[in-house]
Write a protein that holds these residues in place. Structure first.
Motif, PDB file in Angstrom:
ATOM      1  N   GLY A 129       0.779  -1.230   0.000  1.00  0.00           N
ATOM      2  CA  GLY A 129       0.000   0.000   0.000  1.00  0.00           C
ATOM      3  C   GLY A 129       0.807   1.275   0.000  1.00  0.00           C
ATOM      4  N   ILE A 130       2.061   1.235  -0.428  1.00  0.00           N
ATOM      5  CA  ILE A 130       2.818   2.483  -0.505  1.00  0.00           C
ATOM      6  C   ILE A 130       2.240   3.377  -1.604  1.00  0.00           C
ATOM      7  N   GLN A 131       1.584   2.747  -2.578  1.00  0.00           N
ATOM      8  CA  GLN A 131       0.843   3.470  -3.607  1.00  0.00           C
ATOM      9  C   GLN A 131      -0.584   2.921  -3.654  1.00  0.00           C
ATOM     10  N   GLY A 132      -1.552   3.800  -3.540  1.00  0.00           N
ATOM     11  CA  GLY A 132      -2.930   3.373  -3.312  1.00  0.00           C
ATOM     12  C   GLY A 132      -3.650   2.808  -4.510  1.00  0.00           C
ATOM     13  N   VAL A 165       7.183 -12.488  11.472  1.00  0.00           N
ATOM     14  CA  VAL A 165       6.793 -11.685  10.311  1.00  0.00           C
ATOM     15  C   VAL A 165       6.088 -10.433  10.812  1.00  0.00           C
ATOM     16  N   TRP A 166       6.533  -9.290  10.337  1.00  0.00           N
ATOM     17  CA  TRP A 166       5.837  -8.023  10.578  1.00  0.00           C
ATOM     18  C   TRP A 166       5.209  -7.603   9.255  1.00  0.00           C
ATOM     19  N   ILE A 167       3.993  -7.107   9.333  1.00  0.00           N
ATOM     20  CA  ILE A 167       3.253  -6.750   8.108  1.00  0.00           C
ATOM     21  C   ILE A 167       2.668  -5.356   8.244  1.00  0.00           C
ATOM     22  N   VAL A 168       2.912  -4.534   7.239  1.00  0.00           N
ATOM     23  CA  VAL A 168       2.247  -3.235   7.083  1.00  0.00           C
ATOM     24  C   VAL A 168       1.402  -3.337   5.816  1.00  0.00           C
ATOM     25  N   PRO A 169       0.080  -3.583   5.951  1.00  0.00           N
ATOM     26  CA  PRO A 169      -0.740  -3.786   4.754  1.00  0.00           C
ATOM     27  C   PRO A 169      -1.242  -2.488   4.118  1.00  0.00           C
ATOM     28  N   ASN A 170      -1.128  -1.368   4.837  1.00  0.00           N
ATOM     29  CA  ASN A 170      -1.787  -0.135   4.391  1.00  0.00           C
ATOM     30  C   ASN A 170      -0.897   1.071   4.662  1.00  0.00           C
ATOM     31  N   LEU A 171       0.327   1.028   4.180  1.00  0.00           N
ATOM     32  CA  LEU A 171       1.297   2.071   4.490  1.00  0.00           C
ATOM     33  C   LEU A 171       0.757   3.461   4.155  1.00  0.00           C
ATOM     34  N   ASN A 172       0.226   3.622   2.968  1.00  0.00           N
ATOM     35  CA  ASN A 172      -0.322   4.917   2.546  1.00  0.00           C
ATOM     36  C   ASN A 172      -1.850   4.795   2.496  1.00  0.00           C
ATOM     37  N   PHE A 173      -2.469   4.671   3.677  1.00  0.00           N
ATOM     38  CA  PHE A 173      -3.888   4.338   3.756  1.00  0.00           C
ATOM     39  C   PHE A 173      -4.757   5.408   3.084  1.00  0.00           C
ATOM     40  N   GLY A 183      -0.758   8.671  -5.266  1.00  0.00           N
ATOM     41  CA  GLY A 183      -0.253   9.457  -4.140  1.00  0.00           C
ATOM     42  C   GLY A 183      -0.850  10.847  -4.149  1.00  0.00           C
ATOM     43  N   PRO A 184      -1.818  11.132  -3.279  1.00  0.00           N
ATOM     44  CA  PRO A 184      -2.429  12.468  -3.250  1.00  0.00           C
ATOM     45  C   PRO A 184      -1.426  13.578  -2.973  1.00  0.00           C
ATOM     46  N   TYR A 185      -0.309  13.249  -2.302  1.00  0.00           N
ATOM     47  CA  TYR A 185       0.718  14.236  -1.996  1.00  0.00           C
ATOM     48  C   TYR A 185       2.031  13.876  -2.670  1.00  0.00           C
ATOM     49  N   GLY A 186       1.944  13.212  -3.808  1.00  0.00           N
ATOM     50  CA  GLY A 186       3.132  12.768  -4.512  1.00  0.00           C
ATOM     51  C   GLY A 186       3.422  11.307  -4.221  1.00  0.00           C
ATOM     52  N   ASP A 187       4.349  10.747  -4.970  1.00  0.00           N
ATOM     53  CA  ASP A 187       4.690   9.327  -4.861  1.00  0.00           C
ATOM     54  C   ASP A 187       5.475   9.085  -3.574  1.00  0.00           C
ATOM     55  N   MET A 188       4.876   8.384  -2.609  1.00  0.00           N
ATOM     56  CA  MET A 188       5.556   8.121  -1.339  1.00  0.00           C
ATOM     57  C   MET A 188       6.828   7.319  -1.536  1.00  0.00           C
ATOM     58  N   ASN A 189       6.885   6.502  -2.577  1.00  0.00           N
ATOM     59  CA  ASN A 189       8.082   5.687  -2.808  1.00  0.00           C
ATOM     60  C   ASN A 189       9.236   6.495  -3.398  1.00  0.00           C
ATOM     61  N   ARG A 190       9.095   7.800  -3.432  1.00  0.00           N
ATOM     62  CA  ARG A 190      10.190   8.690  -3.826  1.00  0.00           C
ATOM     63  C   ARG A 190      10.486   9.681  -2.708  1.00  0.00           C
ATOM     64  N   LYS A 191      10.203   9.280  -1.455  1.00  0.00           N
ATOM     65  CA  LYS A 191      10.360  10.193  -0.324  1.00  0.00           C
ATOM     66  C   LYS A 191      11.312   9.653   0.742  1.00  0.00           C
ATOM     67  N   ASN A 238       8.770  -5.113  -0.384  1.00  0.00           N
ATOM     68  CA  ASN A 238       7.804  -4.059  -0.697  1.00  0.00           C
ATOM     69  C   ASN A 238       6.979  -4.514  -1.900  1.00  0.00           C
ATOM     70  N   LEU A 239       5.664  -4.601  -1.730  1.00  0.00           N
ATOM     71  CA  LEU A 239       4.780  -5.175  -2.748  1.00  0.00           C
ATOM     72  C   LEU A 239       4.192  -4.092  -3.643  1.00  0.00           C
ATOM     73  N   HIS A 240       4.266  -4.320  -4.945  1.00  0.00           N
ATOM     74  CA  HIS A 240       3.775  -3.357  -5.935  1.00  0.00           C
ATOM     75  C   HIS A 240       2.976  -4.066  -7.029  1.00  0.00           C
ATOM     76  N   ASP A 241       2.140  -3.291  -7.723  1.00  0.00           N
ATOM     77  CA  ASP A 241       1.561  -3.701  -9.006  1.00  0.00           C
ATOM     78  C   ASP A 241       2.145  -2.777 -10.069  1.00  0.00           C
ATOM     79  N   GLY A 242       2.737  -3.350 -11.096  1.00  0.00           N
ATOM     80  CA  GLY A 242       3.358  -2.550 -12.146  1.00  0.00           C
ATOM     81  C   GLY A 242       2.699  -2.763 -13.490  1.00  0.00           C
ATOM     82  N   SER A 243       2.899  -1.833 -14.392  1.00  0.00           N
ATOM     83  CA  SER A 243       2.273  -1.924 -15.708  1.00  0.00           C
ATOM     84  C   SER A 243       2.945  -2.976 -16.575  1.00  0.00           C
TER      85      SER A 243
END
Length: 440
Positions: free
Chosen positions: A51-54, A77-85, A94-102, A133-138
């Motif tokens: 969830g780093i990108q919604g 195992v530690w899990i963050v399922p909703n980093l950028n909730f 990212g409403p305030y820009g791409d969090m994965n570039r911060k 870090n889990l992503h969906d890519g084009s």
């Protein structure tokens, strides 16, 4: 399972955010991410982030299933399922820009500064040894250009490392580990087009954008870090399938053992995502199954103070208040809207008697009861009963056998027309709700 819930509001850093805030606050004023810790903490922890990108539901749903449908029997195992909730709710990259570039530099005035700082602290924790870090890519990543959707410029279906290796005591052979994960995924493909590849971005050789990413930050903290990408060209449940294949291999590499509550195939993943999700309200006076809930539920009893106290079966579930409507959100999907019927609430938590198919049962508020043919609410001098949608020529709705066909389907909670509300009131106060589910 332990939830780390920081229940403060998001900081108000801009006029835009001040404008948006009244429209989007969840009913418990919380868009902060969850940290779920599973297993026995042993200094060899896998940190999974979704969830780093919604707009990448495959990633955050996979992390969510890891919290709800896996038992860690050995390891940590530690899990963050909703980093950028907030981004997830907005269905935005990212409403305030791409969090994965911060993750290189970030102003304290950035609305996401607190979130980024917090996840950095978890990454740096001494127990954490490997980060995914889990992503969906084009499209579909390919080392050589095939066509527009299959090329080095696409990100789907690959395991990402920033460099070949790093000098750390454990898991420093990044590309070798990534190759193992890719081999495991490729042994379990749904179709051949879904083939995975290792994608080494060689970040430190001059990729200025990737230098700002979460995984590059992690390896510079001495942590093995990987990105896992599923293709946005796939339906969401198939993306989740591939993410879970990869995660299970990472756990295997780390010696982490687990039990899974579903079959890991396309159909099993689809059911796990969509079934057995619910929200309970007001100390479980009400429990709402959500898998097939109607788009709108009218005249729903909400406390007069408009505060909605709820517990969710899944960290991606929340309720957002807008005027007199309460929107139930599951990740970036809106499941239903509750139209408020504001009520005083009674503190009574007693059980009630309902006759189910001829057999008398003691039933607690918040229960969902299976009914084969009919049910009958027993008379109780303490309560006034309202079977929502049922009408007769009598003043009471107790002492009467009620069948499914006697309640119009439009009053059901679910789209299949099987679940109905029985509401209890003490004088003018709402006491609790029982749900009747007719078998089909």
């Amino acid at each position: 399972m332990e939830y780390d819930l920081n229940r403060g509001m998001l900081k108000l850093y801009s006029l835009l955010f001040l404008f948006l805030l009244p429209l989007c606050l969840s009913a418990n004023n919380n868009f902060n991410f969850n940290l779920i810790q599973k297993g026995k903490q042993d200094g060899n922890t896998l940190l999974v982030i979704g969830g780093i990108q919604g707009d990448e539901p495959g990633g955050f749903l996979s992390a969510s299933l890891l919290t709800t449908h896996y038992e860690i029997t050995k390891g940590s195992v530690w899990i963050v399922p909703n980093l950028n909730f907030y981004s997830i709710i907005k269905r935005s990259r990212g409403p305030y820009g791409d969090m994965n570039r911060k993750f290189a530099e970030l102003s304290e005035q950035d609305p996401e500064y607190a979130t980024v700082s917090r996840i950095k602290n978890y990454i740096k924790d001494d127990d954490v040894k490997l980060v995914v870090n889990l992503h969906d890519g084009s499209g579909y990543y390919r080392k050589k250009h095939v066509d527009d959707m299959h090329s080095p410029n696409r990100w789907g279906q690959c395991s990402i490392v920033d460099q070949t290796q790093i000098d750390i005591p454990m898991y420093g052979n990044l590309e070798e580990i990534s190759t193992e994960v890719v081999k495991h995924v490729n042994n379990n493909l749904i179709i051949s087009e879904d083939i995975y590849h290792v994608h080494n971005t060689r970040t430190k050789e001059g990729d200025k954008e990737m230098e700002k990413s979460l995984t590059y930050f992690a390896i510079n903290q001495g942590k093995a870090a990987f990105g896992n990408e599923a293709s946005k060209n796939l339906p969401t449940h198939k993306r989740v399938y591939y993410h879970l294949l990869a995660l299970e291999k990472y756990m295997g590499i780390m010696g982490i053992e687990f039990k899974r509550k579903f079959t890991l195939d396309s159909n099993g993943v689809y059911k796990a995502i969509n079934d057995d999700i619910y929200i309970s309200l007001y100390d479980e006076k009400i429990k709402l199954p959500l898998s097939r809930i109607r788009d709108v539920i009218k005249y729903f009893p909400i406390k007069k103070d408009a505060v909605l106290d709820f517990k969710a079966s899944n960290p991606l579930l929340t309720i957002i208040k807008k005027d007199n409507t309460y929107v139930i959100q599951y990740g970036n999907r809106r499941l239903s809207r509750l139209k408020a019927d504001y009520q005083e609430y009674d503190d009574d938590t007693k059980s009630v008697e309902i006759q189910i198919d001829g057999k008398l049962q003691d039933v607690k508020f918040g229960s969902l009861i299976d009914v084969e043919d009919n049910f009958l609410v027993k008379e109780n001098s303490r309560y006034r009963v309202n079977v929502i949608g049922y009408t007769n020529n009598k003043k009471k709705e107790t002492g009467i056998e009620i069948k499914n066909k006697e309640i119009p389907e439009r009053f059901s909670l679910d789209k299949k027309g099987t679940i109905y509300r029985v509401e209890y009131y003490t004088k003018n106060k709402f006491a609790g709700m029982v749900l009747i589910k007719f078998r089909t």
